[in-house]
Design an enzyme around this catalytic site. Structure first.
Site, PDB file in Angstrom:
ATOM      1  N   CYS A 176      30.774  34.651  88.958  1.00 14.91           N
ATOM      2  CA  CYS A 176      29.585  34.010  89.550  1.00 14.91           C
ATOM      3  C   CYS A 176      29.911  32.668  90.208  1.00 14.91           C
ATOM      4  O   CYS A 176      31.002  32.129  90.044  1.00 14.91           O
ATOM      5  CB  CYS A 176      28.537  33.733  88.481  1.00 14.91           C
TER       6      CYS A 176
HETATM    7  N1  GLN Z   1      29.949  37.133  82.379  1.00 17.68           N
HETATM    8  C1  GLN Z   1      28.750  36.639  83.004  1.00 17.68           C
HETATM    9  C2  GLN Z   1      27.839  37.760  83.484  1.00 17.68           C
HETATM   10  O1  GLN Z   1      28.135  38.903  83.354  1.00 17.68           O
HETATM   11  C3  GLN Z   1      29.085  35.708  84.152  1.00 17.68           C
HETATM   12  C4  GLN Z   1      29.728  36.495  85.226  1.00 17.68           C
HETATM   13  C5  GLN Z   1      30.334  35.671  86.297  1.00 17.68           C
HETATM   14  O2  GLN Z   1      30.737  34.522  86.170  1.00 17.68           O
HETATM   15  N2  GLN Z   1      30.515  36.381  87.336  1.00 17.68           N
HETATM   16  O3  GLN Z   1      26.816  37.482  84.004  1.00 17.68           O
END
Ligand code: GLN
Length: 252
Positions: free
Chosen positions: A2
């Site tokens: 993210c």
């Molecule tokens: N693991 C978290 C989620 O699934 C954050 C994912 C991310 O940083 N892409 O939302």
């Protein structure tokens, strides 16, 4: 993974902060420039902000990509705040896809976001179980690694830790138990605490306020990269970056 952003400063619209910048969170949802893991952030998004005279933040979260939600464009245009935390999501495999898993998470005055993953999710949750009572694990708002990490941070805050200390100790404790990437953002509307632990983080402070973000929103001057393994504390006027102290392993 993210991308996320936190802001403190003079009243600013969500549109000016998130949608208008050439490489802001909206653009980062389909074309991030510094993302090391994943290419798009199309698995939902969220924004949290504080209204005058109310310490409890409001949130707008959706399970669709930011670019696909025309209603957010309207809301963002007329919503102005001095403190914002927002994120676009690329879901870790094995986590729930719905809105409840989109950051920011909240509790009282806090807004929290996690950019990263607990490696081996969901099996690896066993490695963290010793740090979290089963009842907490079963009552998580969403089946996602970030919700477990948020529960750990909440425990530290409830025990009286200051925000940067809560984040840094969770990074240290979780890193001692398992592997992953643990970039956190946490605000109470007055200060921002953040960690750089496995993914990119930068900040900029100028007359428009302080922004702490996964990556720069534009090509303007003043962006600082945060070294990996750091904890950052920011107010509208000041930014401080320190190393996260790793947990010492006790001699056998
Ligand atoms: N693991 C978290 C989620 O699934 C954050 C994912 C991310 O940083 N892409 O939302």
């Amino acid at each position: 993974m993210c991308r996320h952003l936190a802001f403190l400063g003079p009243p600013t619209s969500l549109a000016d902060l998130l949608l208008a910048p050439a490489h802001g969170l909206l653009t980062q949802s389909w074309a991030p420039r510094r993302q090391r893991n994943g290419t798009m952030n199309a698995d939902g998004f969220g924004a949290g902000w504080y209204a005058p005279g109310d310490p409890v933040p409001a949130r707008y979260r959706r399970a669709v990509p930011m670019w696909a939600d025309a209603s957010f464009t309207d809301v963002a245009r007329v919503t102005t705040s001095t403190a914002v935390l927002a994120a676009v999501r690329s879901a870790t495999p094995g986590t729930t896809p719905d809105e409840a898993a989109a950051a920011p998470y909240t509790d009282g005055n806090w807004l929290f976001s996690h950019n990263g993953r607990v490696d081996g999710w969901p099996t690896s949750v066993a490695a963290l179980a010793a740090q979290l009572p089963p009842a907490r694990l079963l009552s998580l708002e969403a089946r996602v690694d970030s919700a477990v990490l948020w529960a750990l941070v909440q425990d530290r805050l409830a025990a009286g830790a200051a925000a940067p200390e809560a984040l840094a100790t969770v990074v240290a404790d979780v890193s001692a138990a398992t592997t992953g990437r643990f970039n956190f953002l946490l605000t109470d509307g007055t200060t921002i605490a953040a960690t750089a632990a496995g993914d990119t983080l930068c900040w900029r402070r100028n007359g428009s306020g302080t922004v702490v973000a996964s990556e720069p929103s534009d090509d303007g001057p003043g962006w600082h990269q945060v070294p990996d393994g750091s904890v950052l504390t920011a107010t509208a006027e000041h930014v401080d970056v320190r190393p996260i102290v790793p947990r010492r392993t006790e001699p056998a």
